[in-house]
Enzyme design. Structure first.
Site, PDB file in Angstrom:
ATOM      1  N   TYR A   1       0.835  -1.203   0.000  1.00 18.89           N
ATOM      2  CA  TYR A   1       0.000   0.000   0.000  1.00 18.89           C
ATOM      3  C   TYR A   1       0.867   1.249   0.000  1.00 18.89           C
ATOM      4  CZ  TYR A   1       0.841   1.066   4.965  1.00 18.89           C
ATOM      5  OH  TYR A   1       1.426   1.411   6.163  1.00 18.89           O
TER       6      TYR A   1
ATOM      7  N   ARG B   1       8.532   3.710  -4.595  1.00 21.31           N
ATOM      8  CA  ARG B   1       8.602   2.779  -3.449  1.00 21.31           C
ATOM      9  C   ARG B   1       7.555   1.672  -3.605  1.00 21.31           C
ATOM     10  NH1 ARG B   1       7.603   5.068   2.519  1.00 21.31           N
ATOM     11  NH2 ARG B   1       5.536   5.434   1.653  1.00 21.31           N
TER      12      ARG B   1
ATOM     13  N   HIS C   1      -1.176 -21.079   0.206  1.00 21.53           N
ATOM     14  CA  HIS C   1      -0.099 -20.119   0.466  1.00 21.53           C
ATOM     15  C   HIS C   1       0.718 -19.793  -0.786  1.00 21.53           C
ATOM     16  CE1 HIS C   1      -1.162 -21.048   4.566  1.00 21.53           C
ATOM     17  NE2 HIS C   1      -0.280 -20.193   5.035  1.00 21.53           N
TER      18      HIS C   1
ATOM     19  N   LYS D   1       6.480  -2.061   2.336  1.00 18.96           N
ATOM     20  CA  LYS D   1       5.263  -1.409   2.828  1.00 18.96           C
ATOM     21  C   LYS D   1       4.075  -2.333   2.592  1.00 18.96           C
ATOM     22  CE  LYS D   1       3.202   3.237   3.055  1.00 18.96           C
ATOM     23  NZ  LYS D   1       3.306   3.461   4.487  1.00 18.96           N
TER      24      LYS D   1
HETATM   25  N1  PDD Z   1       2.763   5.322   7.613  1.00 14.99           N
HETATM   26  N2  PDD Z   1       7.364   3.891   9.142  1.00 14.99           N
HETATM   27  C1  PDD Z   1       6.206   3.210   9.132  1.00 14.99           C
HETATM   28  C2  PDD Z   1       6.137   1.881   9.782  1.00 14.99           C
HETATM   29  C3  PDD Z   1       5.075   3.769   8.498  1.00 14.99           C
HETATM   30  O1  PDD Z   1       3.923   3.088   8.452  1.00 14.99           O
HETATM   31  C4  PDD Z   1       5.182   5.051   7.890  1.00 14.99           C
HETATM   32  C5  PDD Z   1       4.022   5.698   7.185  1.00 14.99           C
HETATM   33  C6  PDD Z   1       6.416   5.723   7.942  1.00 14.99           C
HETATM   34  C7  PDD Z   1       6.628   7.069   7.291  1.00 14.99           C
HETATM   35  O2  PDD Z   1       6.644   6.926   5.885  1.00 14.99           O
HETATM   36  P1  PDD Z   1       6.218   8.116   4.905  1.00 14.99           P
HETATM   37  O3  PDD Z   1       7.065   9.272   5.248  1.00 14.99           O
HETATM   38  O4  PDD Z   1       6.484   7.567   3.555  1.00 14.99           O
HETATM   39  O5  PDD Z   1       4.750   8.409   5.155  1.00 14.99           O
HETATM   40  C8  PDD Z   1       7.489   5.105   8.563  1.00 14.99           C
HETATM   41  C9  PDD Z   1       1.653   5.575   6.747  1.00 14.99           C
HETATM   42  C10 PDD Z   1       1.385   6.999   6.478  1.00 14.99           C
HETATM   43  C11 PDD Z   1       0.445   4.774   7.188  1.00 14.99           C
HETATM   44  O6  PDD Z   1       0.622   3.593   7.441  1.00 14.99           O
HETATM   45  O7  PDD Z   1      -0.678   5.297   7.224  1.00 14.99           O
END
Ligand code: PDD
Length: 290
Positions: free
Chosen positions: A32, A51, A105, A152
């Protein structure tokens, strides 16, 4: 009414349907993104998409969409939902491996990725003013997540449980430490520590997400300031000795931490280095990375 995107079509949210046999639902088998925009302009659009594409290729998921496709999907979501959401919206994108007829799986052959995206309202962009900063109190904990935190993934239970751990003890985030007591990140943020005017953040490994706000901030600081910026291991002792601590994420930009457990950070106020950094970030966040 909210318009969403699902598998090539825009439709009212109430009409968007995904099978319970989708591997995103059954296994959290997907990637995501969350991309913020203010007044119709995305922050870090290209690195966010890069990313996501990197994560998808690590999982061998190919939604057959390219940067220009993502641009038109996301721009359309902003314009279709502006009346409902207002001027400041983020787009959430989720791509799962797709729907299979059975739960197995192993990666199924020949299934089509499920692509879902929607826009939601976010707070106005943070401004570089100490009295208007949204500050955080955090707790600390041992990082108990898996060893692929750089992906992510929609499998977020590890992060959800850590976030809840902080929330249940009255904090708004949690700072996580690996088994060697080095800082990794928060449940949904990257972390920066400032001491004697030097800014430090943990290096990119499989222990943390390569945050786009982190990427933009490092780039902006290196190009537009003479502040020393280090990517290196940060011990728990250094966190407690810091003058300032910041959390970064797409929705927060740079957020000062005032308390860690019962400990007051620095002098307990929003710091001067934060002010300088947030000022530069606000000025340059729409610049293209080169
Ligand atoms: N969260 N680390 C983790 C584990 C995260 O889930 C996020 C972002 C970040 C910061 O990443 P970025 O700067 O690309 O937003 C770091 C998002 C926003 C979420 O899960 O809603």
């Amino acid at each position: 009414m909210t318009t969403v995107y699902l598998n090539g079509q825009f439709m009212p949210a109430s009409e968007a349907k995904i099978s319970p046999m989708d591997r995103g639902f059954l296994f959290g088998d997907g990637i995501y993104e969350v991309i913020p925009s203010y007044h119709g302009r995305f922050v870090g659009f290209k690195p966010h998409i890069a990313r996501m594409q990197d994560g998808l290729s690590q999982l061998s998921i190919d939604p057959a969409l390219h940067l220009a496709d993502w641009q038109s999907i996301c721009q359309r979501l902003l314009s279709d939902n502006r009346n409902t959401n207002g001027d400041n919206q983020a787009v959430y994108i989720q791509v799962s491996r797709g729907t299979d007829s059975k739960r197995n799986h192993a990666f199924p052959a020949n299934i089509k990725a499920t692509v879902f995206a929607y826009a939601f309202p976010i707070a106005p962009e943070p401004i570089a003013d100490k009295s208007k900063a949204t500050t955080f109190n955090v707790v600390t904990g041992q990082d108990l997540r898996w060893q692929r935190c750089h992906i992510k993934s929609t499998s977020l239970l590890g992060n959800v449980l850590h976030y809840q751990q902080g929330y249940a003890s009255g904090a708004q985030e949690i700072l996580l430490f690996d088994k060697d007591a080095n800082l990794t990140e928060g449940a949904a943020v990257n972390v920066f520590v400032i001491k004697n005017g030097v800014i430090a953040t943990p290096p990119l490994t499989n222990k943390l997400l390569p945050g786009i706000t982190r990427l933009l901030l490092l780039d902006i600081l290196r190009k537009h300031s003479s502040i020393t910026v280090e990517e290196r291991d940060i011990s728990e002792q250094e966190v407690f000795a810091a003058d300032e601590i910041w959390l970064t994420s797409s929705s927060k930009e740079i957020a000062p931490v005032l308390k860690v457990n019962e400990h007051t950070v620095g002098n307990g106020e929003v710091g001067d280095v934060w002010l300088a950094a947030q000022k530069l970030f606000s000025q340059h966040k729409y610049d293209e990375l080169v």
